[in-house]
Design a protein around this motif. Structure first.
Motif, PDB file in Angstrom:
ATOM      1  N   TRP A   1      31.084 -25.122  35.610  1.00 37.71           N
ATOM      2  CA  TRP A   1      30.371 -24.357  34.578  1.00 37.71           C
ATOM      3  C   TRP A   1      30.149 -25.197  33.331  1.00 37.71           C
ATOM      4  N   ASP A   2      31.064 -26.156  33.106  1.00 38.99           N
ATOM      5  CA  ASP A   2      30.940 -26.959  31.885  1.00 38.99           C
ATOM      6  C   ASP A   2      30.316 -28.331  32.159  1.00 38.99           C
ATOM      7  N   ASP A   3      29.632 -28.468  33.270  1.00 32.99           N
ATOM      8  CA  ASP A   3      28.877 -29.704  33.497  1.00 32.99           C
ATOM      9  C   ASP A   3      27.909 -29.872  32.322  1.00 32.99           C
ATOM     10  N   PRO A   4      27.871 -31.071  31.721  1.00 33.49           N
ATOM     11  CA  PRO A   4      27.036 -31.244  30.524  1.00 33.49           C
ATOM     12  C   PRO A   4      25.532 -31.000  30.748  1.00 33.49           C
ATOM     13  N   ARG A   5      25.107 -30.852  31.982  1.00 36.63           N
ATOM     14  CA  ARG A   5      23.694 -30.527  32.213  1.00 36.63           C
ATOM     15  C   ARG A   5      23.449 -29.030  32.223  1.00 36.63           C
ATOM     16  N   MET A   6      24.526 -28.254  32.241  1.00 34.68           N
ATOM     17  CA  MET A   6      24.392 -26.798  32.320  1.00 34.68           C
ATOM     18  C   MET A   6      24.054 -26.216  30.948  1.00 34.68           C
TER      19      MET A   6
ATOM     20  N   ALA B   1      32.990 -48.871  29.210  1.00 32.77           N
ATOM     21  CA  ALA B   1      32.875 -47.413  29.317  1.00 32.77           C
ATOM     22  C   ALA B   1      31.904 -47.035  30.415  1.00 32.77           C
ATOM     23  N   GLU B   2      32.162 -45.859  30.971  1.00 31.86           N
ATOM     24  CA  GLU B   2      31.173 -45.272  31.873  1.00 31.86           C
ATOM     25  C   GLU B   2      30.321 -44.333  31.021  1.00 31.86           C
ATOM     26  N   VAL B   3      29.026 -44.629  30.974  1.00 31.60           N
ATOM     27  CA  VAL B   3      28.144 -43.758  30.205  1.00 31.60           C
ATOM     28  C   VAL B   3      27.323 -42.926  31.180  1.00 31.60           C
ATOM     29  N   ARG B   4      27.344 -41.617  30.954  1.00 31.47           N
ATOM     30  CA  ARG B   4      26.577 -40.707  31.806  1.00 31.47           C
ATOM     31  C   ARG B   4      25.310 -40.313  31.063  1.00 31.47           C
ATOM     32  N   VAL B   5      24.216 -40.842  31.562  1.00 35.27           N
ATOM     33  CA  VAL B   5      22.937 -40.574  30.908  1.00 35.27           C
ATOM     34  C   VAL B   5      22.316 -39.346  31.569  1.00 35.27           C
ATOM     35  N   TYR B   6      22.255 -38.267  30.805  1.00 37.45           N
ATOM     36  CA  TYR B   6      21.764 -37.010  31.360  1.00 37.45           C
ATOM     37  C   TYR B   6      20.299 -36.802  31.042  1.00 37.45           C
TER      38      TYR B   6
ATOM     39  N   LYS C   1      13.040 -30.213  36.827  1.00 38.44           N
ATOM     40  CA  LYS C   1      11.838 -30.933  36.443  1.00 38.44           C
ATOM     41  C   LYS C   1      10.651 -29.984  36.284  1.00 38.44           C
ATOM     42  N   GLU C   2      10.874 -28.717  36.552  1.00 40.05           N
ATOM     43  CA  GLU C   2       9.806 -27.715  36.448  1.00 40.05           C
ATOM     44  C   GLU C   2      10.047 -26.873  35.186  1.00 40.05           C
ATOM     45  N   GLU C   3       8.952 -26.599  34.485  1.00 40.00           N
ATOM     46  CA  GLU C   3       9.088 -25.906  33.207  1.00 40.00           C
ATOM     47  C   GLU C   3       9.766 -24.545  33.346  1.00 40.00           C
TER      48      GLU C   3
ATOM     49  N   TYR D   1      13.332 -27.480  42.555  1.00 37.54           N
ATOM     50  CA  TYR D   1      12.897 -28.082  41.289  1.00 37.54           C
ATOM     51  C   TYR D   1      14.012 -28.811  40.554  1.00 37.54           C
ATOM     52  N   LEU D   2      15.157 -28.987  41.235  1.00 43.09           N
ATOM     53  CA  LEU D   2      16.233 -29.760  40.604  1.00 43.09           C
ATOM     54  C   LEU D   2      15.748 -31.182  40.369  1.00 43.09           C
ATOM     55  N   ASN D   3      16.041 -31.726  39.213  1.00 46.60           N
ATOM     56  CA  ASN D   3      15.661 -33.090  38.880  1.00 46.60           C
ATOM     57  C   ASN D   3      16.652 -34.048  39.545  1.00 46.60           C
ATOM     58  N   PRO D   4      16.209 -34.865  40.507  1.00 47.02           N
ATOM     59  CA  PRO D   4      17.154 -35.747  41.211  1.00 47.02           C
ATOM     60  C   PRO D   4      17.736 -36.808  40.284  1.00 47.02           C
ATOM     61  N   ASN D   5      17.112 -37.026  39.122  1.00 50.33           N
ATOM     62  CA  ASN D   5      17.611 -38.040  38.189  1.00 50.33           C
ATOM     63  C   ASN D   5      18.261 -37.410  36.964  1.00 50.33           C
ATOM     64  N   SER D   6      18.890 -36.270  37.151  1.00 42.10           N
ATOM     65  CA  SER D   6      19.450 -35.596  35.971  1.00 42.10           C
ATOM     66  C   SER D   6      20.732 -36.266  35.490  1.00 42.10           C
TER      67      SER D   6
END
Ligand code: ATP
Ligand code: MG
Length: 558
Positions: free
Chosen positions: A286-291, A470-475, A480-482, A494-499
């Motif tokens: 639930w706390d994934d930084p993309r959520m 450091a490991e940097v997580r680039v979100y 990818k769909e509005e 519509y999940l962005n494979p490069n999220s």
């Protein structure tokens, strides 16, 4: 502000001002009523800012009430996370923490009262039969064959329902209103259902549970809530809300007012769909930084002030609309631009050897901590013979307009020196492994040299000898769909494979001291926050937002 100039900022505040002026209410009481069946999201933040914000502005009170009437889906884990999120957003319910489950006994008594007055009855029909009998918008419903049971029979059956004499779904208690009512919610709505499931608070005390509609308004009334603010989908429930308030001997008369939900582009809110992503490992939790959960954006490094500013700016209306997620990201940038300390970090390192710089020498360069807060002064950044730069700040066959480093070209290394690229070193595959450069001692601090020569580019760098790994997580956006919710097919399409993109980065040594949860600026790259996954051995950093809105740029180009 003079009385005359003062304008309420939205239609709800306008109603409240009138109610205070007319003397209808002396004190305003609102509530935020989450169901503890998942984590809060940015849409809830709008409701929190509205309810708690109004209480603050009008010196009233805002209750935190858990609407916990559905034991099948609810859990203390969610209660705890919701409290944490509300606090983090900057609000405080004081002593006013309530649970609808604490009203179960009172609600039961009120249901018995309705039965005694001939306004409620026990129905034996199956769910299917009831749904059929309800009719539809064109056709009136039909009375249940059990609708005219005597009060005595209803009282006895309802008591037996409570006593656990029946299985799940065998009977329900319904209000006796009007099966031909134009509003479907008024066609003898269900008040109680049988569910033999333990409740996270009341344990196995109950096996009948009140429905949301039978609970919400009465809970508001019990708490003395004056204005019960909810989202538009409850508009058609308002007549029922009022029917209960009018037909039950409640201690106060709250008023329900509806407003439009917050919706964001490239974002899917709604606990059901978010749970699906979590439970099927599309995200780490639930706390994934993309959520779009509060816990996700907190972990990603969004300051709570930016969320409050955003909610304030989108305002409150009755019109459904979708806001550009870029607006939220801009609020984040504004707060962080003001507050975040600056550092240098290289996400995609390329080694640079400064061939005319002494092997053992180290210089401490001065760099500004935060140009928005000059009073903070400067930090020290070590410079030595071996550095890292961003791989894409060098180009071998560079076009004329490329002002960063190229063979034979000269560029300013931020707050250090001007360096000139003398030689490109490659491995057997032709891959560039190192650049050999020379520095000009007359350009210390990045100053212009006395001979008047110019450079156009400035790049960031990190001392290889001193760098922190450091490991940097680039979100990037999760979708990818509005409008992933409304688009054709499943939102999973519509999940962005490069999220998420993982970088093994080199950080300015001072970043070793930055604590989990703190957000800083990596110069030229964006804002970054130290992640909770970090350990003493390994620093993990999330990209909060890039410096500029790269999506807006793409949109402009095409
Ligand atoms: P979801 O299913 O999206 O999580 P919900 O309405 O089922 O939402 P609740 O826990 O019942 O979640 O909501 C608590 C409060 O937050 C309610 O008053 C609800 O109206 C409000 N709320 C939920 N989503 C939004 C939103 N997108 N914008 C504004 N308020 C919202
Ligand atoms: Mg819900």
């Amino acid at each position: 502000m003079s009385e005359k100039d003062h304008q309420p900022t939205d239609f709800i505040r306008q109603v409240i001002e009138e109610d205070l002026k007319s003397g209808k209410h002396k004190e305003i009481v609102t509530r935020f009523p989450p169901e503890p069946n998942g984590y809060l999201h940015i849409g809830h933040a709008k409701s929190i800012c509205l309810n708690f914000g109004i209480a603050q502005e009008f010196e009233g009170q805002c209750n935190l009430r858990f609407d916990d009437t559905n034991p099948a889906k609810e859990d203390v884990e969610y209660v705890d996370s919701i409290k944490e999120d509300v606090r983090w957003l900057g609000f405080d319910w004081g002593d006013n923490l309530y649970f609808a489950s604490d009203y179960f006994e009172q609600l039961y008594t009120w249901a018995v009262d309705l039965i005694k007055e001939g306004k409620a009855y026990v129905d034996d029909q199956t769910a299917e039969e009831m749904s059929k009998g309800r009719g539809n918008l064109q056709t009136p419903g039909e009375n249940s064959p059990f609708r005219d049971r005597s009060v005595e029979e209803n009282l006895a059956l309802f008591q037996e329902m409570r006593d656990g004499k029946f299985g799940d779904g065998e009977k329900v208690l319904r209000a006796k209103i009007d099966m031909a009512h134009p509003n479907m919610n008024m066609r003898d709505p269900v008040l109680y259902r049988i569910t033999h499931i333990e409740h996270h608070r009341s344990g196995d005390k109950w096996c009948i549970y009140p429905m949301y509609d039978f609970t919400h308004g009465q809970s508001d009334a019990l708490e003395g809530v004056t204005h019960s603010l909810c989202t538009l989908e409850f508009e058609h429930h308002r007549p029922l809300y009022e029917w209960f308030i009018d037909n039950i001997d409640v201690p106060s008369k709250p008023r329900q007012i509806e407003f439009a939900k917050l919706q964001l582009t490239y974002t899917m809110l709604g606990k059901r769909n978010m749970r699906f992503l979590v439970e099927n490992d599309y995200v780490s939790g639930w706390d994934d930084p993309r959520m779009p959960t509060i816990s996700g954006i907190r972990r990603r490094g969004y300051p709570s002030e930016a969320i409050r500013n955003f909610c304030h700016n989108v305002g409150v209306t009755k019109f459904k609309s979708t806001h550009d997620i870029g607006l939220l990201e801009n609020e984040v940038r504004q707060v962080l631009n003001r507050d975040a300390l600056r550092f240098m970090a290289v996400l995609d390192p390329l080694k640079v050897i400064v061939t005319n710089y002494p092997e053992e020498k180290v210089e401490e360069m001065d760099a500004v901590k935060n140009p928005e807060k000059p009073e903070l002064g400067t930090r020290k950044v070590p410079f030595c013979r071996e550095l890292y730069i961003e791989r894409d700040d060098f180009m071998e066959d560079a076009p004329k307009k490329f002002f960063r480093l190229k063979p034979g070209g000269e560029v300013r290394f931020r707050c250090a020196y001007w360096l000139k690229c003398e030689e490109v070193i490659k491995d057997e595959n032709g891959e560039i492994t190192e650049l050999h450069c020379t520095y000009d001692p007359d350009t210390r601090g990045g100053e212009n040299p006395p001979d008047g020569r110019k450079v156009k580019g400035t790049i960031h760098w990190v001392s290889a000898r001193h760098a922190v790994d450091a490991e940097v997580r680039v979100y990037d956006r999760l979708f990818k769909e509005e409008n992933p919710d409304a688009a054709e097919g499943s939102f999973l399409d519509y999940l962005n494979p490069n999220s998420i993109e993982i970088k093994n980065a080199k950080l300015e040594p001072g970043l070793g001291e930055i604590e989990v949860g703190e957000t800083v600026q990596f110069e030229r790259l964006g804002y970054f926050c130290v992640d909770t996954d970090s350990s003493d051995d390994k620093k993990i950093v999330n990209r909060t937002v890039p410096l500029r809105d790269s999506w807006a740029k793409i949109a402009q180009k095409s």
